[in-house]
Design a protein around this motif. Sequence first.
Motif, short mmCIF file in Angstrom:
data_model
loop_
_atom_site.label_atom_id
_atom_site.label_comp_id
_atom_site.label_asym_id
_atom_site.label_seq_id
_atom_site.Cartn_x
_atom_site.Cartn_y
_atom_site.Cartn_z
N MET A 108 0.84 -1.18 0.00
CA MET A 108 0.00 0.00 0.00
C MET A 108 0.88 1.24 0.00
SD MET A 108 -3.53 -0.20 2.06
CE MET A 108 -3.35 -0.83 3.65
N THR A 109 0.42 2.24 -0.72
CA THR A 109 1.17 3.48 -0.74
C THR A 109 0.82 4.30 0.50
OG1 THR A 109 -0.53 4.69 -1.95
CG2 THR A 109 1.12 3.51 -3.26
N LYS A 110 1.60 5.32 0.71
CA LYS A 110 1.38 6.17 1.87
C LYS A 110 0.01 6.83 1.83
CE LYS A 110 3.44 10.10 4.26
NZ LYS A 110 4.51 11.09 4.25
N GLU A 111 -0.39 7.30 0.64
CA GLU A 111 -1.69 7.96 0.49
C GLU A 111 -2.84 7.00 0.76
OE1 GLU A 111 0.71 8.18 -1.87
OE2 GLU A 111 1.32 10.28 -1.60
N THR A 112 -2.70 5.77 0.31
CA THR A 112 -3.73 4.76 0.52
C THR A 112 -3.89 4.46 2.01
OG1 THR A 112 -3.17 3.78 -1.61
CG2 THR A 112 -4.50 2.46 -0.13
N LYS A 113 -2.76 4.37 2.71
CA LYS A 113 -2.81 4.13 4.14
C LYS A 113 -3.49 5.28 4.88
CE LYS A 113 1.27 1.20 4.39
NZ LYS A 113 2.63 1.06 4.91
N ILE A 114 -3.22 6.50 4.43
CA ILE A 114 -3.83 7.67 5.06
C ILE A 114 -5.34 7.65 4.85
CG2 ILE A 114 -4.03 10.19 4.95
CD1 ILE A 114 -0.99 10.21 4.37
N VAL A 115 -5.77 7.41 3.63
CA VAL A 115 -7.21 7.38 3.33
C VAL A 115 -7.88 6.25 4.11
CG1 VAL A 115 -8.92 6.97 1.52
CG2 VAL A 115 -6.98 8.47 1.08
N ALA A 116 -7.25 5.08 4.17
CA ALA A 116 -7.83 3.96 4.92
C ALA A 116 -7.93 4.30 6.40
CB ALA A 116 -6.98 2.70 4.72
N GLY A 117 -6.92 4.97 6.94
CA GLY A 117 -6.95 5.38 8.34
C GLY A 117 -8.05 6.38 8.62
N VAL A 118 -8.22 7.32 7.70
CA VAL A 118 -9.29 8.32 7.87
C VAL A 118 -10.65 7.65 7.85
CG1 VAL A 118 -10.43 10.27 6.75
CG2 VAL A 118 -7.97 10.28 6.99
N LEU A 119 -10.86 6.74 6.91
CA LEU A 119 -12.15 6.05 6.83
C LEU A 119 -12.40 5.15 8.04
CD1 LEU A 119 -12.25 5.17 3.03
CD2 LEU A 119 -13.48 6.98 4.23
N ALA A 120 -11.36 4.49 8.53
CA ALA A 120 -11.52 3.66 9.72
C ALA A 120 -11.84 4.53 10.93
CB ALA A 120 -10.25 2.86 9.97
N GLY A 121 -11.18 5.66 11.04
CA GLY A 121 -11.47 6.58 12.14
C GLY A 121 -12.88 7.13 12.06
N ALA A 122 -13.33 7.40 10.84
CA ALA A 122 -14.69 7.90 10.65
C ALA A 122 -15.71 6.86 11.08
CB ALA A 122 -14.90 8.27 9.19
N ALA A 123 -15.47 5.61 10.72
CA ALA A 123 -16.40 4.54 11.11
C ALA A 123 -16.43 4.38 12.63
CB ALA A 123 -16.01 3.24 10.43
N LEU A 124 -15.27 4.42 13.25
CA LEU A 124 -15.21 4.31 14.70
C LEU A 124 -15.92 5.48 15.37
CD1 LEU A 124 -14.15 2.86 17.19
CD2 LEU A 124 -12.05 4.17 16.98
N GLY A 125 -15.70 6.67 14.85
CA GLY A 125 -16.38 7.85 15.40
C GLY A 125 -17.89 7.77 15.26
N ALA A 126 -18.34 7.26 14.13
CA ALA A 126 -19.78 7.10 13.91
C ALA A 126 -20.37 6.10 14.90
CB ALA A 126 -20.05 6.67 12.48
N ALA A 127 -19.66 5.02 15.14
CA ALA A 127 -20.14 4.02 16.10
C ALA A 127 -20.23 4.61 17.50
CB ALA A 127 -19.23 2.80 16.08
N VAL A 128 -19.22 5.35 17.90
CA VAL A 128 -19.23 5.99 19.22
C VAL A 128 -20.37 7.00 19.31
CG1 VAL A 128 -17.94 7.51 20.77
CG2 VAL A 128 -16.79 5.59 19.66
N ALA A 129 -20.58 7.75 18.23
CA ALA A 129 -21.67 8.73 18.21
C ALA A 129 -23.02 8.06 18.39
CB ALA A 129 -21.64 9.53 16.92
N LEU A 130 -23.21 6.92 17.75
CA LEU A 130 -24.47 6.19 17.90
C LEU A 130 -24.67 5.70 19.33
CD1 LEU A 130 -24.69 4.04 14.65
CD2 LEU A 130 -26.29 5.79 15.41
#
Length: 68
Positions: A1-23
């Motif tokens: 994986m490239t650096k940019e791909t890892k960053i995007v994957a991390g952002v999306l994973a963080g977003a999903a975790l944040g959404a779960a906590v918000a719920l």
Amino acid sequence: MTKETKIVAGVLAGAALGAAVALILSSDKGEDVKDQLADWFCDLLDSSKDKLADVADSVKDKLAKVKA
């Protein structure tokens, strides 16, 4: 994986975790939370698409310079 791909994957994973906590912590009605999350995910996807387009443009520019 490239650096940019890892960053995007991390952002999306963080977003999903944040959404779960918000719920879990939300005191709003279920439908209101669903609507807010749907809007938020749409915004997140739009910004991710914009960032990926910028990365793609950057790569294309670099490739054009190398070929020239």
